[in-house]
Design a protein around this motif. Structure first.
Motif, PDB file in Angstrom:
ATOM      1  N   LYS A 220       0.834  -1.204   0.000  1.00  0.00           N
ATOM      2  CA  LYS A 220       0.000   0.000   0.000  1.00  0.00           C
ATOM      3  C   LYS A 220       0.870   1.256   0.000  1.00  0.00           C
ATOM      4  O   LYS A 220       0.588   2.210  -0.725  1.00  0.00           O
ATOM      5  N   MET A 221       1.931   1.247   0.807  1.00  0.00           N
ATOM      6  CA  MET A 221       2.846   2.390   0.844  1.00  0.00           C
ATOM      7  C   MET A 221       3.447   2.657  -0.531  1.00  0.00           C
ATOM      8  O   MET A 221       3.461   3.792  -1.001  1.00  0.00           O
ATOM      9  N   ARG A 222       3.948   1.606  -1.156  1.00  0.00           N
ATOM     10  CA  ARG A 222       4.579   1.746  -2.470  1.00  0.00           C
ATOM     11  C   ARG A 222       3.567   2.263  -3.492  1.00  0.00           C
ATOM     12  O   ARG A 222       3.847   3.178  -4.265  1.00  0.00           O
ATOM     13  N   SER A 223       2.376   1.714  -3.462  1.00  0.00           N
ATOM     14  CA  SER A 223       1.326   2.112  -4.393  1.00  0.00           C
ATOM     15  C   SER A 223       0.946   3.583  -4.218  1.00  0.00           C
ATOM     16  O   SER A 223       0.871   4.339  -5.201  1.00  0.00           O
ATOM     17  N   LEU A 224       0.728   3.998  -2.975  1.00  0.00           N
ATOM     18  CA  LEU A 224       0.347   5.393  -2.722  1.00  0.00           C
ATOM     19  C   LEU A 224       1.484   6.356  -3.063  1.00  0.00           C
ATOM     20  O   LEU A 224       1.242   7.447  -3.581  1.00  0.00           O
ATOM     21  N   ARG A 225       2.708   5.946  -2.770  1.00  0.00           N
ATOM     22  CA  ARG A 225       3.860   6.804  -3.098  1.00  0.00           C
ATOM     23  C   ARG A 225       3.941   7.021  -4.605  1.00  0.00           C
ATOM     24  O   ARG A 225       4.131   8.148  -5.072  1.00  0.00           O
ATOM     25  N   LYS A 226       3.746   5.958  -5.353  1.00  0.00           N
ATOM     26  CA  LYS A 226       3.816   6.073  -6.813  1.00  0.00           C
ATOM     27  C   LYS A 226       2.645   6.873  -7.371  1.00  0.00           C
ATOM     28  O   LYS A 226       2.806   7.617  -8.328  1.00  0.00           O
ATOM     29  N   GLU A 227       1.460   6.727  -6.763  1.00  0.00           N
ATOM     30  CA  GLU A 227       0.303   7.524  -7.185  1.00  0.00           C
ATOM     31  C   GLU A 227       0.572   9.017  -7.020  1.00  0.00           C
ATOM     32  O   GLU A 227       0.141   9.824  -7.835  1.00  0.00           O
ATOM     33  N   LYS A 228       1.279   9.356  -5.948  1.00  0.00           N
ATOM     34  CA  LYS A 228       1.616  10.761  -5.672  1.00  0.00           C
ATOM     35  C   LYS A 228       2.859  11.207  -6.436  1.00  0.00           C
ATOM     36  O   LYS A 228       3.293  12.348  -6.315  1.00  0.00           O
ATOM     37  N   LYS A 229       3.428  10.286  -7.217  1.00  0.00           N
ATOM     38  CA  LYS A 229       4.623  10.558  -8.025  1.00  0.00           C
ATOM     39  C   LYS A 229       5.790  11.065  -7.168  1.00  0.00           C
ATOM     40  O   LYS A 229       6.494  12.004  -7.524  1.00  0.00           O
ATOM     41  N   LEU A 230       5.966  10.395  -6.029  1.00  0.00           N
ATOM     42  CA  LEU A 230       7.068  10.722  -5.134  1.00  0.00           C
ATOM     43  C   LEU A 230       8.140   9.641  -5.229  1.00  0.00           C
ATOM     44  O   LEU A 230       7.816   8.454  -5.346  1.00  0.00           O
ATOM     45  N   THR A 231       9.396  10.051  -5.156  1.00  0.00           N
ATOM     46  CA  THR A 231      10.471   9.074  -5.041  1.00  0.00           C
ATOM     47  C   THR A 231      10.593   8.686  -3.577  1.00  0.00           C
ATOM     48  O   THR A 231      10.047   9.356  -2.691  1.00  0.00           O
ATOM     49  N   GLN A 232      11.327   7.616  -3.311  1.00  0.00           N
ATOM     50  CA  GLN A 232      11.565   7.239  -1.923  1.00  0.00           C
ATOM     51  C   GLN A 232      12.299   8.362  -1.199  1.00  0.00           C
ATOM     52  O   GLN A 232      12.020   8.643  -0.039  1.00  0.00           O
ATOM     53  N   LYS A 233      13.207   9.016  -1.893  1.00  0.00           N
ATOM     54  CA  LYS A 233      13.974  10.117  -1.295  1.00  0.00           C
ATOM     55  C   LYS A 233      13.057  11.284  -0.930  1.00  0.00           C
ATOM     56  O   LYS A 233      13.178  11.871   0.148  1.00  0.00           O
ATOM     57  N   GLU A 234      12.117  11.617  -1.806  1.00  0.00           N
ATOM     58  CA  GLU A 234      11.184  12.714  -1.538  1.00  0.00           C
ATOM     59  C   GLU A 234      10.263  12.388  -0.356  1.00  0.00           C
ATOM     60  O   GLU A 234      10.018  13.234   0.504  1.00  0.00           O
ATOM     61  N   LEU A 235       9.762  11.147  -0.331  1.00  0.00           N
ATOM     62  CA  LEU A 235       8.905  10.739   0.783  1.00  0.00           C
ATOM     63  C   LEU A 235       9.696  10.758   2.083  1.00  0.00           C
ATOM     64  O   LEU A 235       9.209  11.235   3.104  1.00  0.00           O
ATOM     65  N   ALA A 236      10.914  10.265   2.040  1.00  0.00           N
ATOM     66  CA  ALA A 236      11.762  10.257   3.231  1.00  0.00           C
ATOM     67  C   ALA A 236      11.943  11.669   3.781  1.00  0.00           C
ATOM     68  O   ALA A 236      11.860  11.884   4.994  1.00  0.00           O
ATOM     69  N   ALA A 237      12.171  12.627   2.913  1.00  0.00           N
ATOM     70  CA  ALA A 237      12.358  14.015   3.350  1.00  0.00           C
ATOM     71  C   ALA A 237      11.096  14.544   4.033  1.00  0.00           C
ATOM     72  O   ALA A 237      11.179  15.241   5.052  1.00  0.00           O
ATOM     73  N   LYS A 238       9.929  14.198   3.497  1.00  0.00           N
ATOM     74  CA  LYS A 238       8.667  14.660   4.092  1.00  0.00           C
ATOM     75  C   LYS A 238       8.415  14.020   5.457  1.00  0.00           C
ATOM     76  O   LYS A 238       7.742  14.604   6.302  1.00  0.00           O
ATOM     77  N   LEU A 239       8.947  12.811   5.657  1.00  0.00           N
ATOM     78  CA  LEU A 239       8.718  12.083   6.904  1.00  0.00           C
ATOM     79  C   LEU A 239       9.892  12.208   7.883  1.00  0.00           C
ATOM     80  O   LEU A 239       9.849  11.635   8.972  1.00  0.00           O
ATOM     81  N   TYR A 240      10.934  12.925   7.465  1.00  0.00           N
ATOM     82  CA  TYR A 240      12.129  13.117   8.304  1.00  0.00           C
ATOM     83  C   TYR A 240      12.806  11.799   8.654  1.00  0.00           C
ATOM     84  O   TYR A 240      13.198  11.562   9.801  1.00  0.00           O
ATOM     85  N   VAL A 241      12.893  10.920   7.649  1.00  0.00           N
ATOM     86  CA  VAL A 241      13.623   9.661   7.791  1.00  0.00           C
ATOM     87  C   VAL A 241      14.576   9.541   6.608  1.00  0.00           C
ATOM     88  O   VAL A 241      14.548  10.364   5.692  1.00  0.00           O
ATOM     89  N   THR A 242      15.391   8.519   6.593  1.00  0.00           N
ATOM     90  CA  THR A 242      16.320   8.321   5.480  1.00  0.00           C
ATOM     91  C   THR A 242      15.628   7.561   4.344  1.00  0.00           C
ATOM     92  O   THR A 242      14.667   6.813   4.591  1.00  0.00           O
ATOM     93  N   PRO A 243      16.115   7.727   3.131  1.00  0.00           N
ATOM     94  CA  PRO A 243      15.552   6.955   2.015  1.00  0.00           C
ATOM     95  C   PRO A 243      15.674   5.446   2.239  1.00  0.00           C
ATOM     96  O   PRO A 243      14.797   4.684   1.828  1.00  0.00           O
ATOM     97  N   SER A 244      16.731   5.011   2.914  1.00  0.00           N
ATOM     98  CA  SER A 244      16.876   3.572   3.160  1.00  0.00           C
ATOM     99  C   SER A 244      15.788   3.069   4.115  1.00  0.00           C
ATOM    100  O   SER A 244      15.362   1.920   4.016  1.00  0.00           O
ATOM    101  N   THR A 245      15.321   3.929   5.010  1.00  0.00           N
ATOM    102  CA  THR A 245      14.217   3.551   5.902  1.00  0.00           C
ATOM    103  C   THR A 245      12.944   3.317   5.092  1.00  0.00           C
ATOM    104  O   THR A 245      12.244   2.321   5.288  1.00  0.00           O
TER     105      THR A 245
END
Length: 66
Positions: A9-34
Motif C-alpha cells: 500500500k505504501m509503495r502504491s500510494l507513493r507512486k500515485e503521488k509521483k514521489l520518489t523514496q527520497k522525496e517521501l523520506a524528506a517529508k517524513l524526516y527519515v532516510t531513504p533507506s528507511t
C-alpha cells in the motif's frame, strides 16, 4: 497488521503521488533507506510515521493499515 499489505500500500500510494523514496523520506524526516526497508517489508513504520504518511498521501490511517 500485515507487513506485506502495508508495504504494498505504501509503495502504491507513493507512486500515485509521483514521489520518489527520497522525496517521501524528506517529508517524513527519515532516510531513504528507511522508506526502502518499509516498502520491502524488512521493517514496519511506527505509528508516528504511519500517521505522517497518511497525511502526506491524503488518506486515512486505516487505508495504510489495510
Amino acid at each position: 497488521m500485515n507487513r506485506d499489505k502495508i508495504s504494498e500500500k505504501m509503495r502504491s500510494l507513493r507512486k500515485e503521488k509521483k514521489l520518489t523514496q527520497k522525496e517521501l523520506a524528506a517529508k517524513l524526516y527519515v532516510t531513504p533507506s528507511t522508506v526502502s526497508k518499509w516498502e520491502n517489508g524488512v521493517a514496519v513504520p511506527d505509528i508516528y510515521a504511519i500517521t505522517s504518511m497518511a497525511d502526506v498521501f491524503g488518506v486515512p490511517v486505516t487505508e495504510l493499515l489495510g
